[in-house]
Design a protein around this motif. Structure first.
Motif, short mmCIF file in Angstrom:
data_model
loop_
_atom_site.label_atom_id
_atom_site.label_comp_id
_atom_site.label_asym_id
_atom_site.label_seq_id
_atom_site.Cartn_x
_atom_site.Cartn_y
_atom_site.Cartn_z
N ASP A 275 3.92 3.16 4.15
CA ASP A 275 3.17 4.16 4.91
C ASP A 275 3.00 5.41 4.06
O ASP A 275 3.93 5.88 3.43
CB ASP A 275 3.92 4.49 6.20
CG ASP A 275 3.04 5.28 7.18
OD1 ASP A 275 2.34 6.17 6.71
OD2 ASP A 275 3.07 4.99 8.38
N ASN A 276 1.77 5.95 4.06
CA ASN A 276 1.51 7.20 3.34
C ASN A 276 0.67 8.12 4.22
O ASN A 276 -0.53 8.29 4.01
CB ASN A 276 0.78 6.91 2.02
CG ASN A 276 0.54 8.17 1.21
OD1 ASN A 276 1.29 9.14 1.33
ND2 ASN A 276 -0.51 8.17 0.41
N GLN A 277 1.29 8.67 5.25
CA GLN A 277 0.65 9.56 6.21
C GLN A 277 -0.56 8.91 6.88
O GLN A 277 -0.40 8.16 7.83
CB GLN A 277 0.27 10.89 5.54
CG GLN A 277 1.49 11.67 5.06
CD GLN A 277 1.12 12.98 4.40
OE1 GLN A 277 -0.04 13.27 4.19
NE2 GLN A 277 2.11 13.79 4.09
N ASP A 278 -1.76 9.15 6.39
CA ASP A 278 -2.96 8.64 7.05
C ASP A 278 -3.47 7.35 6.40
O ASP A 278 -4.57 6.91 6.70
CB ASP A 278 -4.07 9.68 7.04
CG ASP A 278 -4.42 10.13 5.62
OD1 ASP A 278 -3.66 9.79 4.69
OD2 ASP A 278 -5.43 10.82 5.45
N SER A 279 -2.68 6.72 5.53
CA SER A 279 -3.11 5.50 4.84
C SER A 279 -1.96 4.51 4.74
O SER A 279 -0.78 4.86 4.86
CB SER A 279 -3.64 5.82 3.44
OG SER A 279 -4.72 6.73 3.50
N TYR A 280 -2.34 3.24 4.52
CA TYR A 280 -1.38 2.20 4.17
C TYR A 280 -1.48 1.92 2.68
O TYR A 280 -2.58 1.91 2.11
CB TYR A 280 -1.65 0.90 4.94
CG TYR A 280 -1.49 1.02 6.44
CD1 TYR A 280 -0.26 1.31 7.00
CD2 TYR A 280 -2.57 0.84 7.29
CE1 TYR A 280 -0.11 1.43 8.37
CE2 TYR A 280 -2.43 0.95 8.66
CZ TYR A 280 -1.20 1.24 9.21
OH TYR A 280 -1.07 1.36 10.56
N ILE A 281 -0.32 1.70 2.05
CA ILE A 281 -0.28 1.38 0.63
C ILE A 281 0.21 -0.06 0.48
O ILE A 281 1.32 -0.39 0.91
CB ILE A 281 0.66 2.34 -0.14
CG1 ILE A 281 0.25 3.79 0.08
CG2 ILE A 281 0.64 2.00 -1.62
CD1 ILE A 281 -1.10 4.16 -0.46
N VAL A 282 -0.63 -0.90 -0.13
CA VAL A 282 -0.26 -2.30 -0.39
C VAL A 282 -0.09 -2.47 -1.89
O VAL A 282 -1.03 -2.23 -2.65
CB VAL A 282 -1.32 -3.27 0.15
CG1 VAL A 282 -0.89 -4.71 -0.11
CG2 VAL A 282 -1.56 -3.05 1.63
N SER A 283 1.11 -2.88 -2.31
CA SER A 283 1.39 -3.09 -3.74
C SER A 283 1.58 -4.58 -3.98
O SER A 283 2.36 -5.23 -3.29
CB SER A 283 2.65 -2.32 -4.16
OG SER A 283 2.47 -0.93 -3.96
N ILE A 284 0.86 -5.10 -4.96
CA ILE A 284 0.96 -6.52 -5.33
C ILE A 284 1.34 -6.57 -6.80
O ILE A 284 0.54 -6.23 -7.67
CB ILE A 284 -0.37 -7.26 -5.08
CG1 ILE A 284 -0.77 -7.14 -3.60
CG2 ILE A 284 -0.25 -8.72 -5.49
CD1 ILE A 284 -2.11 -7.77 -3.28
N SER A 285 2.56 -6.96 -7.06
CA SER A 285 3.07 -6.96 -8.44
C SER A 285 3.44 -8.37 -8.88
O SER A 285 3.79 -9.23 -8.05
CB SER A 285 4.28 -6.03 -8.57
OG SER A 285 5.33 -6.46 -7.72
N ASP A 286 3.35 -8.61 -10.17
CA ASP A 286 3.73 -9.92 -10.74
C ASP A 286 4.60 -9.68 -11.96
O ASP A 286 4.74 -8.56 -12.45
CB ASP A 286 2.47 -10.72 -11.13
CG ASP A 286 1.62 -9.99 -12.16
OD1 ASP A 286 2.09 -9.82 -13.30
OD2 ASP A 286 0.48 -9.59 -11.85
N ASN A 287 5.22 -10.75 -12.42
CA ASN A 287 6.03 -10.67 -13.64
C ASN A 287 5.33 -11.40 -14.78
O ASN A 287 5.95 -12.13 -15.55
CB ASN A 287 7.43 -11.27 -13.38
CG ASN A 287 7.37 -12.74 -12.97
OD1 ASN A 287 6.35 -13.18 -12.44
ND2 ASN A 287 8.43 -13.49 -13.23
N GLY A 288 4.02 -11.18 -14.84
CA GLY A 288 3.22 -11.85 -15.87
C GLY A 288 3.26 -11.15 -17.20
O GLY A 288 4.15 -10.34 -17.50
N SER A 289 2.26 -11.43 -18.01
CA SER A 289 2.23 -10.93 -19.39
C SER A 289 1.70 -9.51 -19.51
O SER A 289 1.79 -8.90 -20.56
CB SER A 289 1.37 -11.87 -20.26
OG SER A 289 0.08 -12.01 -19.70
N GLY A 290 1.11 -8.96 -18.42
CA GLY A 290 0.59 -7.61 -18.46
C GLY A 290 -0.82 -7.55 -19.06
O GLY A 290 -1.36 -8.55 -19.53
#
Length: 352
Positions: A275-290
């Motif tokens: 939660d970020n006040q008036d927005s939702y934050i969705v983080s999608i991370s991987d352990n790939g090669s970058g």
């Protein structure tokens, strides 16, 4: 002051001298008159100076008013929109300046129209070039397969059954590839109708994760960090947007994360909602090669890809979908460690 002179005579009645008697009673009155005159003169000059200032301001305001109108008009000029002309009937220098401004606005409008037309033609040429390039890729193996089938029919008829099956498989694969090309270009052009409604972000994320939860060698971790959510109860995270587009966007990001993981390694896709006040934050991370540093500024460009397959439209489509919901997408990456895409989407507000 006033002075009185009296002659002094002797016994023979001859004047032997004069007696001077000064009279100072009028001196103060005279000084008061002089002071009053000086004060009146000063007041007159002050009043005259004040009147001169007022007249100067009035005259300067009258003279500079057309210049202010021109200045405001110039500051409001915007490329790509209709700019208003200034109507004036003066024949002096100000009138000449206004006429030059109107001429410039007309020329700017014509130039803007030509620029838009040129950009549109350039975009169509670029898209046509890309479509032609992508279509040629599947057509080449299709042509070679048909030619090989024809040679087999002439020279080795006993192998026709095997060759027909092989050719049919190749043709089906390449037809599917052409279908995918058409689908991706259609999605990038936003041909599907947008159906915005109030949707539950938690349901969209959960449904997208279920599509990939059985992928071999990949572990998907799904977490929600929202205050005042009871454990065990499905959270309601409302936002306003197109459910299908949002689901495709998250699916594309998860698929990119899976494809970024080197072959033979255990993949972990971590998805968090915060939660970020008036927005939702969705983080999608991987352990790939970058992502290499020299490619980070092009990652959302159409036709750009770091993979050997695909057309590079995936992340461009994702960016368009997120921005159509008044959201934003950024990413952080480290070579050899992985990449995190951060999606920010405004919450649903009934007042808005």
């Amino acid at each position: 002051y006033i002075a009185a002179y009296v002659p002094i005579r002797n016994q023979s009645n001859k004047v032997i001298g004069y007696l001077n008697l000064p009279y100072f009673s009028k001196e103060t009155e005279l000084k008061n008159e002089i002071s009053g005159f000086v004060v009146a003169l000063i007041n007159f000059y002050i009043l005259l100076f004040a009147l001169a200032i007022v007249m100067a301001l009035f005259i300067s305001n009258y003279i500079t008013q057309p210049l202010r109108i021109i200045r405001n008009s110039i500051s409001n000029i915007r490329l790509g929109k209709k700019n208003e002309l200034i109507l004036v009937s003066r024949k002096d220098e100000i009138g000449a300046l206004v006429n030059e401004y109107n001429r410039m606005v007309n020329e700017l409008a014509a130039s803007a129209e030509l620029l838009v037309k040129s950009e549109r033609e350039s975009a169509w040429r670029e898209m046509a070039k890309q479509v032609a390039h992508e279509i040629k890729n599947p057509l080449t193996p299709m042509k070679l397969s048909i030619q090989h089938l024809e040679r087999t029919w002439k020279n080795h008829p006993d192998k026709m059954q095997e060759m027909i099956e092989k050719t049919a498989k190749t043709l089906i694969e390449q037809i599917d590839s052409l279908s995918n090309i058409a689908t991706e270009f259609a999605n990038f052009a936003q041909m599907p109708k947008i159906n915005n409604e109030v949707i539950n972000l938690a349901e969209v994320i959960e449904g997208t994760c279920n599509l990939y939860k059985d992928t071999e060698g990949i572990k998907i971790i799904h977490s929600i960090y929202i205050p005042n959510i009871q454990e065990g109860i499905a959270p309601n995270l409302p936002l306003f947007g197109d459910k299908e587009q949002l689901s495709r966007a998250f699916s594309n990001l998860i698929k990119n994360g899976i494809q970024a993981i080197p072959e033979g390694e255990k993949g972990i896709i971590n998805i968090t909602i915060s939660d970020n006040q008036d927005s939702y934050i969705v983080s999608i991370s991987d352990n790939g090669s970058g992502i290499p540093e020299d490619k980070t500024d092009k990652i959302f460009n159409p036709n750009f890809t770091t993979k050997t397959t695909g057309m590079g439209l995936g992340l461009a489509i994702v960016k368009n979908s997120i921005e159509s919901m008044r959201g934003s997408i950024t990413f952080e990456t480290t070579l050899g460690v992985g990449t995190t895409f951060i999606v920010k989407i405004p919450k649903y507000n009934k007042e808005n």
